[in-house]
Design a protein around this motif. Structure first.
Motif, mmCIF file in Angstrom:
data_model
loop_
_atom_site.group_PDB
_atom_site.id
_atom_site.type_symbol
_atom_site.label_atom_id
_atom_site.label_comp_id
_atom_site.label_asym_id
_atom_site.label_seq_id
_atom_site.Cartn_x
_atom_site.Cartn_y
_atom_site.Cartn_z
ATOM 1 N N PHE A 1 -12.150 -43.265 31.390
ATOM 2 C CA PHE A 1 -11.777 -41.933 31.870
ATOM 3 C C PHE A 1 -11.379 -41.029 30.694
ATOM 4 O O PHE A 1 -10.399 -41.299 30.010
ATOM 5 C CB PHE A 1 -10.616 -42.030 32.855
ATOM 6 C CG PHE A 1 -10.895 -42.880 34.068
ATOM 7 C CD1 PHE A 1 -11.581 -42.357 35.154
ATOM 8 C CD2 PHE A 1 -10.497 -44.205 34.111
ATOM 9 C CE1 PHE A 1 -11.851 -43.134 36.275
ATOM 10 C CE2 PHE A 1 -10.758 -45.003 35.224
ATOM 11 C CZ PHE A 1 -11.439 -44.463 36.314
ATOM 12 N N THR A 2 -12.170 -40.008 30.464
ATOM 13 C CA THR A 2 -11.863 -38.995 29.439
ATOM 14 C C THR A 2 -11.561 -39.652 28.096
ATOM 15 O O THR A 2 -10.563 -39.335 27.434
ATOM 16 C CB THR A 2 -10.685 -38.095 29.890
ATOM 17 O OG1 THR A 2 -10.872 -37.746 31.257
ATOM 18 C CG2 THR A 2 -10.648 -36.808 29.082
ATOM 19 N N THR B 1 -15.311 -37.800 32.444
ATOM 20 C CA THR B 1 -14.403 -36.927 31.713
ATOM 21 C C THR B 1 -14.174 -35.667 32.523
ATOM 22 O O THR B 1 -15.044 -35.257 33.296
ATOM 23 C CB THR B 1 -14.968 -36.543 30.330
ATOM 24 O OG1 THR B 1 -13.970 -35.794 29.607
ATOM 25 C CG2 THR B 1 -16.219 -35.687 30.425
ATOM 26 N N TYR B 2 -12.998 -35.076 32.372
ATOM 27 C CA TYR B 2 -12.895 -33.717 32.869
ATOM 28 C C TYR B 2 -13.339 -32.795 31.754
ATOM 29 O O TYR B 2 -13.291 -33.132 30.578
ATOM 30 C CB TYR B 2 -11.512 -33.368 33.415
ATOM 31 C CG TYR B 2 -10.325 -33.802 32.609
ATOM 32 C CD1 TYR B 2 -9.926 -33.100 31.480
ATOM 33 C CD2 TYR B 2 -9.569 -34.905 33.004
ATOM 34 C CE1 TYR B 2 -8.817 -33.485 30.757
ATOM 35 C CE2 TYR B 2 -8.455 -35.294 32.284
ATOM 36 C CZ TYR B 2 -8.090 -34.575 31.158
ATOM 37 O OH TYR B 2 -6.994 -34.962 30.444
ATOM 38 N N THR B 3 -13.819 -31.626 32.148
ATOM 39 C CA THR B 3 -14.437 -30.704 31.209
ATOM 40 C C THR B 3 -13.453 -29.584 30.856
ATOM 41 O O THR B 3 -12.316 -29.570 31.338
ATOM 42 C CB THR B 3 -15.707 -30.096 31.821
ATOM 43 O OG1 THR B 3 -15.328 -29.240 32.915
ATOM 44 C CG2 THR B 3 -16.655 -31.181 32.343
ATOM 45 N N VAL B 4 -13.894 -28.658 30.036
ATOM 46 C CA VAL B 4 -13.035 -27.499 29.717
ATOM 47 C C VAL B 4 -13.148 -26.421 30.793
ATOM 48 O O VAL B 4 -12.549 -25.357 30.685
ATOM 49 C CB VAL B 4 -13.384 -26.908 28.332
ATOM 50 C CG1 VAL B 4 -13.094 -27.922 27.239
ATOM 51 C CG2 VAL B 4 -14.820 -26.434 28.271
ATOM 52 N N VAL C 1 -18.361 -33.610 25.444
ATOM 53 C CA VAL C 1 -17.809 -33.044 26.678
ATOM 54 C C VAL C 1 -18.504 -31.725 27.007
ATOM 55 O O VAL C 1 -18.903 -31.498 28.155
ATOM 56 C CB VAL C 1 -16.289 -32.832 26.532
ATOM 57 C CG1 VAL C 1 -15.725 -32.166 27.793
ATOM 58 C CG2 VAL C 1 -15.584 -34.155 26.267
ATOM 59 N N LEU C 2 -18.676 -30.882 26.006
ATOM 60 C CA LEU C 2 -19.313 -29.580 26.222
ATOM 61 C C LEU C 2 -20.746 -29.725 26.712
ATOM 62 O O LEU C 2 -21.265 -28.852 27.413
ATOM 63 C CB LEU C 2 -19.274 -28.756 24.933
ATOM 64 C CG LEU C 2 -17.867 -28.398 24.424
ATOM 65 C CD1 LEU C 2 -17.954 -27.682 23.085
ATOM 66 C CD2 LEU C 2 -17.112 -27.552 25.436
ATOM 67 N N GLU D 1 -25.516 -37.018 26.229
ATOM 68 C CA GLU D 1 -25.871 -38.027 25.232
ATOM 69 C C GLU D 1 -25.345 -39.405 25.618
ATOM 70 O O GLU D 1 -26.004 -40.424 25.380
ATOM 71 C CB GLU D 1 -25.315 -37.609 23.861
ATOM 72 C CG GLU D 1 -25.887 -38.391 22.699
ATOM 73 C CD GLU D 1 -25.530 -37.800 21.358
ATOM 74 O OE1 GLU D 1 -25.451 -38.574 20.375
ATOM 75 O OE2 GLU D 1 -25.341 -36.567 21.265
ATOM 76 N N ILE D 2 -24.169 -39.438 26.212
ATOM 77 C CA ILE D 2 -23.606 -40.707 26.665
ATOM 78 C C ILE D 2 -24.441 -41.282 27.807
ATOM 79 O O ILE D 2 -24.708 -42.488 27.859
ATOM 80 C CB ILE D 2 -22.132 -40.516 27.074
ATOM 81 C CG1 ILE D 2 -21.297 -40.240 25.812
ATOM 82 C CG2 ILE D 2 -21.593 -41.708 27.844
ATOM 83 C CD1 ILE D 2 -19.876 -39.803 26.080
ATOM 84 N N PHE D 3 -24.859 -40.422 28.728
ATOM 85 C CA PHE D 3 -25.746 -40.847 29.816
ATOM 86 C C PHE D 3 -27.050 -41.427 29.269
ATOM 87 O O PHE D 3 -27.496 -42.510 29.682
ATOM 88 C CB PHE D 3 -26.046 -39.660 30.727
ATOM 89 C CG PHE D 3 -27.145 -39.904 31.729
ATOM 90 C CD1 PHE D 3 -26.940 -40.713 32.830
ATOM 91 C CD2 PHE D 3 -28.397 -39.322 31.556
ATOM 92 C CE1 PHE D 3 -27.960 -40.951 33.749
ATOM 93 C CE2 PHE D 3 -29.414 -39.548 32.469
ATOM 94 C CZ PHE D 3 -29.196 -40.368 33.565
#
Length: 269
Positions: free
Chosen positions: A111-112, A140-143, A178-179, A184-186
């Motif tokens: 998580f995040t 993750t939570y985003t901005v 995150v942005l 990329e993680i996916f």
């Protein structure tokens, strides 16, 4: 190796106090996926990059055995000092060197935190430790955040984002993950059965103090503090003052709705 940004005991204590647990919509998204893939019930669930244990507690409510891991000794100590649950244990270790046997983990969550990992090495560990038919949930939570309070939600969100924009100037380069909504993680997840959900919205119960505390817990703010502590402190003081004036209240304990957008990468091996 994991990028280490949360090492200090003071930062870990702020993190424990003000970081929030996964919201209900995110929880339901993850649990529904695990049920769909028949990963529930699960014997061993691992929360990688667990920090002070907010996500670990959520997992412990649904699974028999949960292990939280983090590279930061200070964060793990905060997790151990917080609410104790008999089915939870914690380990200090890098995300890229997990102390679990091959094919021994039923569900691996994060998580995040995944944007701080060495993605290539971490994914090799994911492939190694997750059993056939096991699942991952990396979120993750985003901005993309907003505040709601009576009829001043728009003004309140504007104040919030003006402060956040100042803090984000001190962001680490890894915030790019995150942005880019964990794209990329996916793509790096080595499972053929996977999906990425980018529009999970959660309402987090918060107070004005909690919002300011969240800013303080963010890694860019900690960098800001090291670079220019007086300006950093002044920014939060002024932001709190503006929020209270806009809301027409005087108490830092006044409740406010804190809305966040989550991104979640789900996969089944």
């Amino acid at each position: 190796m994991t990028t280490q940004m949360f090492e200090g005991r003071g930062h870990a204590a702020v993190y424990q106090k003000y970081r929030f647990a996964p919201g209900k919509e995110l929880q339901q998204t993850i649990l529904a996926y695990l049920q769909e893939k028949k990963a529930i019930p699960a014997e061993l669930v691992v929360d990688v990059g667990c920090g002070s244990g907010q996500g670990t507690h959520f997992l412990a409510e649904h699974f028999k055995k949960v292990v939280g891991t983090d590279i930061s000794e200070a964060q793990i100590q905060e997790a151990k000092d917080a609410l104790s649950m008999p089915n939870v244990s914690y380990l200090v270790c890098p995300a890229e060197e997990l102390p679990f046997q091959d094919a021994s983990v039923d569900v691996l969550a994060s998580f995040t935190a995944a944007h701080w990992f060495d993605i290539e090495k971490f994914m090799r560990e994911v492939q190694r430790v997750v059993r056939a038919g096991g699942c991952v949930a990396i979120s993750t939570y985003t901005v993309d955040m907003s505040l709601r309070y009576r009829d001043c939600s728009e003004k309140l969100t504007k104040i919030f984002r003006e402060c956040w924009d100042q803090i984000l100037k001190y962001s680490h380069s890894r915030l790019k993950f995150v942005l880019e909504n964990y794209k990329e993680i996916f793509e790096a997840l080595p499972f053929p059965d996977k999906k990425r959900i980018t529009d999970i919205y959660d309402k987090i119960p918060m107070t004005v103090e909690g919002v300011i505390g969240y800013f303080e817990s963010a890694s860019p703010y900690q960098t800001f503090m090291k670079n220019d502590p007086e300006v950093a402190k002044s920014l939060l003081q002024e932001t709190e003052k503006r929020m209270l004036e806009t809301m027409g209240v005087s108490s830092r304990e006044t409740p406010v709705e804190f809305w966040v957008r989550h991104v979640c990468v789900l996969g089944c091996k």
